[in-house]
Scaffold this active site. Structure first.
Site, PDB file in Angstrom:
ATOM      1  N   LYS A 126       0.849  -1.193   0.000  1.00  0.00           N
ATOM      2  CA  LYS A 126       0.000   0.000   0.000  1.00  0.00           C
ATOM      3  C   LYS A 126       0.887   1.246   0.000  1.00  0.00           C
ATOM      4  CE  LYS A 126      -3.786   1.911   2.869  1.00  0.00           C
ATOM      5  NZ  LYS A 126      -4.602   1.633   4.074  1.00  0.00           N
ATOM      6  N   SER A 206      -9.330   1.740   3.536  1.00  0.00           N
ATOM      7  CA  SER A 206      -8.500   2.473   2.597  1.00  0.00           C
ATOM      8  C   SER A 206      -7.495   1.607   1.845  1.00  0.00           C
ATOM      9  CB  SER A 206      -7.747   3.579   3.346  1.00  0.00           C
ATOM     10  OG  SER A 206      -6.857   3.020   4.327  1.00  0.00           O
ATOM     11  N   SER A 230      -9.807  -0.714   7.650  1.00  0.00           N
ATOM     12  CA  SER A 230      -9.221  -0.485   6.331  1.00  0.00           C
ATOM     13  C   SER A 230      -8.368  -1.619   5.780  1.00  0.00           C
ATOM     14  CB  SER A 230      -8.414   0.809   6.337  1.00  0.00           C
ATOM     15  OG  SER A 230      -9.299   1.905   6.299  1.00  0.00           O
TER      16      SER A 230
END
Length: 535
Positions: A126, A206, A230
């Protein structure tokens, strides 16, 4: 559980996979009951391996006997990124050194000097996880300049373990902690990530790109981050496995922060075994020693287990019906499933957001001071005001503005709030598990994915992730099934540092439910849903 017990659990999981072939053979799109043609971009190419279903132990066996190389595996994933990523927008950039990393792993395999289970395995990160040789932007143009001076601690562990850093994934900008009405999966740097199952549906956030990339088989493993929901919500909504570790098990050094009191990175994959093996590396424990670990492994991993089902009917009748079927399946494997309602949830919802505002101001100021670009939150707010590209999906930065004026973390008001949060969140899980003599609490991870709409944004927060997120306890989302074309996960949570037992139970649940299916990249389907987590 400490690191030794986590590693022992992983040894048992891998042994179970070798004996039983778990995860069980998975339903492929196009088989009876799934409808439609095979998934786009066949994951079985010249390798002779189905990347959708291959596990790390299977890949390592192939690399050990010389029938597979890391270079070939990495090339296969890079080609899938080139072919499929334009449709889903999950991968921001690939690492130009990926094939060199793979070649170095191949040399270690030939010499018999491999570094552990992730040696030669392609991993996506990420883009809020620091990498010294790739941009680390948190999705914001404010951080699009030079990369950090050093890798995040977890990246160092992955490199030391021989993993191939394949690239960086898109995310909800600033990990969904910028606007009051964000659109999950959107960032100014990467645009919108789409759900591979239905392309006009949202991937949740996210860790949107990490989950969507795994659903599309663009990497073997991905790393996400979570403050509240997330990792697990994107995992559930994209039909993969995501583990939010106990707070502190994985170092957060070098990760763009929201709150040190809740932030953690964690592993995501298409199966529990790969998640467990990756956790062993992220937590710094890579020297497995076989030992007896509980009895929560297949084929009898569910027999005698007590699981508390927290239904959450607010997620809709179709999700509730899926949870009923899930409970029936688990009971059929010998588990005892009882219905529970963890206490204090309304108070947790009242307290969490104000606490995060104060902690974000403290932690983002410290982080920005280490990067080129805006040096504190006030400068970041001004940057966003003066850069129109930051407004192309939504213009708001209400959370930044509220954080700027929030009470400092040194104030008595904040300290009392965080102390109450910690107490009530831990009691919500501990008291429920003790009262019902549970091995874990289970709840729906997510509703069916809502349509992506920048004008409307996402709705409110899915409540199932909050108790474990605020308490710092582990949670694990495993595919439970689908509502129509849209995946739904079952979220398992347990007590502090019970990651090992939770992964073992999750492997047994995964094996029993056998719910994974490949995405079909449909352009659209009917009816609407909702929702958004942070972190």
């Amino acid at each position: 559980m400490g690191k030794r017990s986590t590693t022992a659990l992983i040894v048992t999981l891998v042994a179970g996979s070798l004996l039983t072939g778990a995860p069980a053979p998975r339903a492929q799109a196009g088989e009876p009951g799934n409808g439609g043609p095979p998934a786009a971009g066949s994951p079985r190419g010249a390798l002779g391996i189905d990347l959708d279903t291959a596990t790390i132990p299977e890949l390592q066996r192939r690399m050990a006997d010389g029938s597979l190389t890391s270079s070939a595996l990495t090339t296969a994933y890079l080609r899938r990124i080139e072919t499929i990523n334009p449709r889903i927008g999950a991968v921001l950039r690939t690492d130009p050194t990926a094939l060199r990393q793979a070649a170095a792993s191949d040399a270690r395999h030939r010499r018999g000097g491999t570094r552990g289970p992730l040696d030669g395995i392609p991993v996506l990160l990420k883009d809020n996880i620091g990498t010294r040789d790739l941009p680390t932007t948190a999705g914001s143009l404010a951080l699009a300049g030079p990369p950090p001076a050093a890798d995040a601690a977890l990246v160092t562990r992955l490199r030391d373990a021989g993993a191939v850093i394949l690239g960086k994934t898109n995310l909800s900008e600033w990990a969904n902690f910028r606007a009051a009405k964000p659109t999950s999966g959107w960032s100014a740097v990467g645009g919108q990530t789409n759900n591979p199952y239905v392309l006009d549906r949202n991937p949740c956030g996210s860790s949107s790109g990490s989950a969507a990339a795994l659903a599309a088989s663009l990497a073997q493993v991905a790393i996400g981050t979570e403050t509240d929901g997330s990792i697990v919500c994107p995992a559930g909504m994209n039909g993969v496995v995501g583990h939010k570790p106990s707070l502190g098990l994985v170092s957060r050094a070098g990760v763009v922060p929201i709150s040190a009191e809740q932030d953690t990175a964690g592993p995501m994959a298409r199966n529990v075994i790969d998640v467990a093996l990756t956790l062993s590396v992220l937590s710094g424990d890579t020297t497995p020693k076989p030992s007896a670990v509980d009895r929560a492994t297949y084929p009898d991993g569910l027999r005698g287990r007590r699981i508390g089902l927290w239904r959450l009917p607010s997620l809709g009748p179709r999700v509730d019906a899926l949870m009923t079927r899930t409970a029936e399946r688990l009971r059929g494997a010998g588990a005892e499933v009882v219905e529970v309602t963890p206490p204090y949830q309304e108070r947790l919802a009242q307290l969490e957001f104000p606490a995060l505002l104060s902690e974000f101001h403290r932690d983002i100021d410290r982080y920005l001071a280490t990067r080129q670009g805006p040096r504190d939150l006030a400068a970041l707010i001004e940057f966003n005001r003066t850069h129109p590209a930051e407004h192309t999906c939504f213009a708001g930065q209400e959370l930044f503005e509220q954080a700027l004026s929030a009470p400092p973390t040194t104030s008595p008001e904040h300290r009392a709030r965080r102390a109450e949060l910690a107490d009530l969140s831990r009691r919500s899980i501990d008291e429920t598990m003790a009262a019902h003599r549970l091995d874990a609490i289970a709840s729906p991870t997510n509703p069916p994915a809502w349509t992506t709409d920048c004008a409307r944004g996402d709705n409110d927060v899915i409540p199932s992730s909050t108790p474990a997120a605020v308490a710092g306890y582990p949670s694990l989302s495993v595919p439970a099934g689908s509502v129509g074309e849209l995946p739904v996960g079952v979220l398992l949570m347990a007590g502090d540092h019970q990651d090992a037992r939770l992964l073992a139970l999750g492997a047994a649940v995964e094996h029993r439910l056998n719910a994974w299916r490949a995405p079909r990249y449909l352009p659209s389907v009917g009816a609407e849903s909702r929702e958004v987590p942070i972190g």
